[in-house]
Design an enzyme around this catalytic site. Structure first.
Site, short mmCIF file in Angstrom:
data_model
loop_
_atom_site.label_atom_id
_atom_site.label_comp_id
_atom_site.label_asym_id
_atom_site.label_seq_id
_atom_site.Cartn_x
_atom_site.Cartn_y
_atom_site.Cartn_z
CD GLU A 498 -24.24 -39.16 -23.02
OE1 GLU A 498 -23.79 -39.54 -22.01
OE2 GLU A 498 -24.61 -38.89 -23.34
CB THR A 609 -32.30 -30.87 -14.11
OG1 THR A 609 -31.94 -31.74 -14.67
CG2 THR A 609 -32.88 -29.66 -15.08
#
Ligand code: DMJ
Length: 629
Positions: A498, A609
């Site tokens: 992440e 997006t």
């Protein structure tokens, strides 16, 4: 007074009239009544009688069908005609009212005929008033044929593989990704149909709390991916669910950003790909439910909007709005105006642009938090990853989507990129280029997985930069993408964490377990796709294939794909979630990576997006846009 002056006058009744006088008066009165009543029957047209005695009829002919689909009552006869067109008509262009003519509305858009969805019944049940602003938008005519005729490439391409790769191999890779999508969809359908997301380990669905009670995020997010992969049966299943079960009469609190990018974006794309009215209408009606978020002193929307039981909600309290959230509405809201004729959507995002244009930026950088009340930055944290990311993406994509006419977006993008390069860009001792995070002048030498979309964004924007910067931006895009690949390559699973750091001699790796997870995110393969299209360097397909293999090995479970908790473990635990963006983005970008460049050509489409394709405005010689004719 006058009567009292008459000599001999004695009132004989309470009205002061004698009998002969009374008789004469009654005779006169009955004559008058007879005359009036008779006159009604002598009027030239019986409709006048109807106007006097019958309730007003509704509606111009032809609107019933549209209203039935929209699920609300037809407009009243005396209401104004449908909304004006988004812009003043160009010379020779039809006037707006003619666009909404029943004849055109019925057959003009070329969309396949479809039955009225059952949503009509459901929507009638919600309490959205029939005459609220924006209702007219659903009966606005968008000329789908005109729009499609302006695309430069067939939506699904010409099916000719331009790559240097042996065809059979690329095709097999593409087919593998398609199989993954089919498996992800079927697992979702089997265990969680209608819920927002699938939990593959517990084999059930998950609603979450981001969508205000809306359901089916995975269905809406999957529509365009299923369509472009030509998974026809699955697409029909998804479409049928939208028609029959996607209800907007919800009353929870929703993230404006998430609803916009996933639901509105997914519905808009599905409409532009298919011409099916149900997607257009639901996108517009959902867009209307987001509008209360903009009721702030500055017009900068709050992050959370409350859908109040089928009617206008209200914006919740909260001190600051997030740049990536209020800065990632522009593409979808312009299309909501385009498809509804309702200017309100475009006005909202133009105002956001205006506020951002005017406000002073520290060193030209855009901090991540802004007060929607005062219009001031709340703190000076700048990031191209989470909280900032898609704001920058929407600037360059606004420029491209406008058919390269939105100069303001273009200038803002290149100015912001200059500032990012000056203050955030770094090269590690090991030679890896990365974009750090900035906190009031101090750098955090880390990059989030989310920031890895920036390789693709910089590649996409390179062609329109100043001549002397183009090669530089291409190289920068390649370097950032390489760094993000390193974050994958340096893990045991070949999937990236992440967040990864560049300090204490460690490069492109997470430094704690809490940052070591991978939740099926798309940003790295998104950049591979853009870099592939720009360079045709086979390395991007190789890297993309590594991701496919890793997903199969570590994320595929018996009942769908799952995120993993530690990319540095060769036996990672699963997080029990098949994110909807895995179907919307990760698998779509992988499929595009192994497809020809004219499948959703970048000349015709920009991806929002959440990877939902929205069409570029190819105006004709008279400046008429998209579906205007
Ligand atoms: C997606 O929902 C979108 O890409 C968003 O812009 C950022 N996060 C996820 C995927 O990681």
């Amino acid at each position: 007074m006058l009567m009292r002056k008459v000599p001999g006058f004695v009132p004989a009744s309470p009205w002061g009239l004698r009998l002969p006088q009374k008789f004469l008066f009654l005779l006169f009165l009955s004559g008058l009544v007879t005359l009036c009543f008779g006159a009604l029957f002598l009027l030239p047209h019986s409709s006048r009688l109807k106007r006097l005695f019958l309730a007003p009829r509704t509606q111009q002919p032809g609107l019933e069908v549209v209203a039935e689909i929209a699920g609300h009552a037809p407009a009243r006869e005396q209401e104004p005609p449908p909304n004006p067109a988004p812009a003043a008509p160009a010379p020779g262009e039809d006037d707006p009212s003619s666009r909404a003519s029943p004849r055109r509305r019925k057959g003009g858009c070329g969309a396949p005929a479809h039955r009225a969805p059952r949503e009509a019944t459901a929507a009638r049940g919600n309490s959205i008033p029939a005459s609220r602003p924006g209702d007219e938008g659903v009966s606005f005519h968008f000329d789908f044929n005109a729009f499609r005729s302006r695309l430069r490439h067939p939506v699904l391409g010409m099916r000719a593989d331009e790559s240097q790769e042996p065809q059979s191999r690329v095709r097999a890779q593409r087919e593998k990704v398609k199989e993954m999508m089919q498996f992800a969809w079927q697992s979702y359908k089997r265990y969680a149909m209608g819920k927002n997301e699938l939990r593959p380990l517990t084999k059930d669905g998950y609603e979450g709390n981001m969508f205000g009670g809306l359901s089916g995020a995975t269905v809406i997010d999957s529509l365009d991916t299923l369509y472009l992969m030509e998974l026809k049966e699955e697409f029909q299943e998804a479409k049928a669910w939208v028609e029959e079960s996607f209800h907007l009469n919800v009353s929870g609190e929703a993230s404006l950003f998430e609803v916009n990018i996933r639901y509105i974006g997914g519905l808009l794309s599905a409409f532009y790909l298919t011409g099916e009215e149900v997607f257009r209408i639901k996108a517009i009606r959902l867009g209307e439910k987001l509008l209360p978020a903009f009721n702030t002193p500055t017009g900068i929307p709050k992050g959370v909007v409350s859908f109040k039981s089928g009617s206008w909600g209200w914006a919740t309290a909260g001190s600051s709005s997030i740049l990536a959230e209020f800065g990632s509405l522009h593409l979808e809201f312009l299309h909501l105006t385009e498809l509804s004729g309702n200017q309100v959507f475009a006005e909202k995002v133009r105002n956001i642009r205006k506020v951002l244009r005017k406000i002073e930026k520290p060193f030209g950088l855009y901090p991540n938090f802004l007060s929607p009340v005062s219009g001031n930055w709340v703190q000076h944290h700048v990031s191209v990853g989470g909280l900032g990311d898609s704001f920058y993406e929407y600037l360059i994509k606004s420029w491209l989507m406008s058919g390269k006419t939105d100069m303001e977006a273009k200038n803002m993008y290149y100015e912001a990129l200059e500032a990012i390069e000056t203050y955030l860009l770094n090269v590690s001792p090991g030679g890896l280029t990365y974009i750090a995070e900035w906190r009031g002048g101090i750098l955090d030498h880390k990059m989030g997985h989310l920031a890895c979309f920036s390789g693709g964004m910089i590649a996409l924007g390179a062609e329109d930069a100043k001549e002397e910067k183009r090669a530089h931006y291409r190289e920068l895009a390649a370097q950032i993408t390489k760094t993000c690949h390193e974050s994958y390559a340096r893990s045991d699973t070949k999937l990236g964490p992440e967040a990864f750091w560049f300090n204490s001699g460690r490069e492109a790796v997470a430094t704690q377990l809490s940052e070591s997870y991978y939740i099926l995110r798309p940003e790295v393969v998104e950049s591979y796709m853009y870099l592939w299209r720009q360079t045709h360097n086979p390395i991007y397909r190789e890297w993309g294939w590594e991701v496919v293999l890793a997903l199969e090995k570590y994320c595929r479970t018996e009942a769908g794909f799952s995120g993993i908790q530690d990319v540095y473990s060769s036996t990672p635990s699963h997080d029990n979630k098949q994110q909807s963006f895995f179907l919307a983005e990760t698998l779509k970008y992988l499929y595009l990576l192994f497809s020809e460049d004219d499948l959703l050509s970048l000349e015709d489409w920009v991806f929002n997006t959440e990877a939902h394709p929205l069409p570029v405005n190819h105006s004709d010689s008279s400046g008429r846009a998209w579906g205007r004719h």
